[in-house]
Design an enzyme around this catalytic site. Sequence first.
Site, PDB file in Angstrom:
ATOM      1  N   SER A  13      -1.262   9.614  -1.881  1.00 58.99           N
ATOM      2  CA  SER A  13      -1.173   9.972  -3.300  1.00 58.99           C
ATOM      3  C   SER A  13      -2.129  11.122  -3.569  1.00 58.99           C
ATOM      4  O   SER A  13      -3.182  11.235  -2.911  1.00 58.99           O
ATOM      5  CB  SER A  13      -1.562   8.784  -4.185  1.00 58.99           C
ATOM      6  OG  SER A  13      -1.779   9.194  -5.523  1.00 58.99           O
ATOM      7  N   TYR A  41      -7.407   2.338  -5.429  1.00 58.58           N
ATOM      8  CA  TYR A  41      -6.171   3.022  -5.029  1.00 58.58           C
ATOM      9  C   TYR A  41      -6.486   4.415  -4.503  1.00 58.58           C
ATOM     10  O   TYR A  41      -6.032   4.805  -3.417  1.00 58.58           O
ATOM     11  CB  TYR A  41      -5.244   3.100  -6.242  1.00 58.58           C
ATOM     12  CG  TYR A  41      -3.927   3.812  -5.992  1.00 58.58           C
ATOM     13  CD1 TYR A  41      -2.891   3.179  -5.328  1.00 58.58           C
ATOM     14  CD2 TYR A  41      -3.730   5.113  -6.450  1.00 58.58           C
ATOM     15  CE1 TYR A  41      -1.677   3.823  -5.116  1.00 58.58           C
ATOM     16  CE2 TYR A  41      -2.517   5.762  -6.238  1.00 58.58           C
ATOM     17  CZ  TYR A  41      -1.498   5.119  -5.578  1.00 58.58           C
ATOM     18  OH  TYR A  41      -0.298   5.757  -5.363  1.00 58.58           O
ATOM     19  N   LYS A  46      -6.195   5.663  -0.563  1.00 57.71           N
ATOM     20  CA  LYS A  46      -5.233   6.730  -0.279  1.00 57.71           C
ATOM     21  C   LYS A  46      -5.930   7.908   0.399  1.00 57.71           C
ATOM     22  O   LYS A  46      -5.342   8.567   1.283  1.00 57.71           O
ATOM     23  CB  LYS A  46      -4.531   7.176  -1.562  1.00 57.71           C
ATOM     24  CG  LYS A  46      -3.572   6.132  -2.138  1.00 57.71           C
ATOM     25  CD  LYS A  46      -2.487   5.721  -1.156  1.00 57.71           C
ATOM     26  CE  LYS A  46      -1.397   4.897  -1.815  1.00 57.71           C
ATOM     27  NZ  LYS A  46      -0.380   4.423  -0.847  1.00 57.71           N
TER      28      LYS A  46
END
Length: 249
Positions: free
Chosen positions: A139, A152, A156
């Site tokens: 991401s 997150y 990532k």
Amino acid sequence: MDLGLKSKSAIVTGGSRGIGFAIANLLGREGANVSICARNAEQVEKAREALGQHGGKVHAATCDVADPAALEAYINEAHAVLGGLDVLINNASAFGRSDDESGWQSSIDVDLMASVRASWAAIPLMEAAGGGAIVHISSISGFAASTRTPPYAAIKATLMQYTLTQALELASKNIRVNCVAPGSIYFEGGTWDDARQNNPQLYAAIQDSIPSGRFGKPEEVADLTAYLASSAAAWVTGQTVAVDGGQML
């Protein structure tokens, strides 16, 4: 452009909807044999039926990729059913947002360790077949600070670094490793669909931050992923490529 994927065998984790399904669907349209897994049995079956329309071999299974034994069994079963393994797409994500034990653990278990363990299981199978390609779905959150989704973003970013290490280690085995970093991608039932309904201020702010003026589509991530997985990208390895309509700009 012929990507040279006809009769290749590919695994896509988290492949029942959204980005994962778009990737699996494009690989199937390109003539590849495809296996997908996800946790929701109903969604898996619906995706399996759709993928079956392309004419290649299709394998689909319910699997919690955070479970090491279940994930290894799934990879081996997919390999047996498809008759080989040339491509591994590590797409499953827990979308861990909260800066607490649960948010961090889910991101580590699904986004990171499932990608590591799937690679462990797949690499010997690819090596025995003469090579292959691994693509991790990361991401653009991994490129910058993220106070909204700390675990997150951090995990990532870790996938991007792991891509570099794997690419160097596996080049001599004719296994390429790349990473795709999507921006904000909209699909029904996804994160931004939820925001549109329940947090319209955030939805509008993110949309306004994208120079292209809209959210991305899963198919636009699939286009890049299929290219990196194909022989058309035979001299590309160790790269992280953003697909975000200029959002990071």
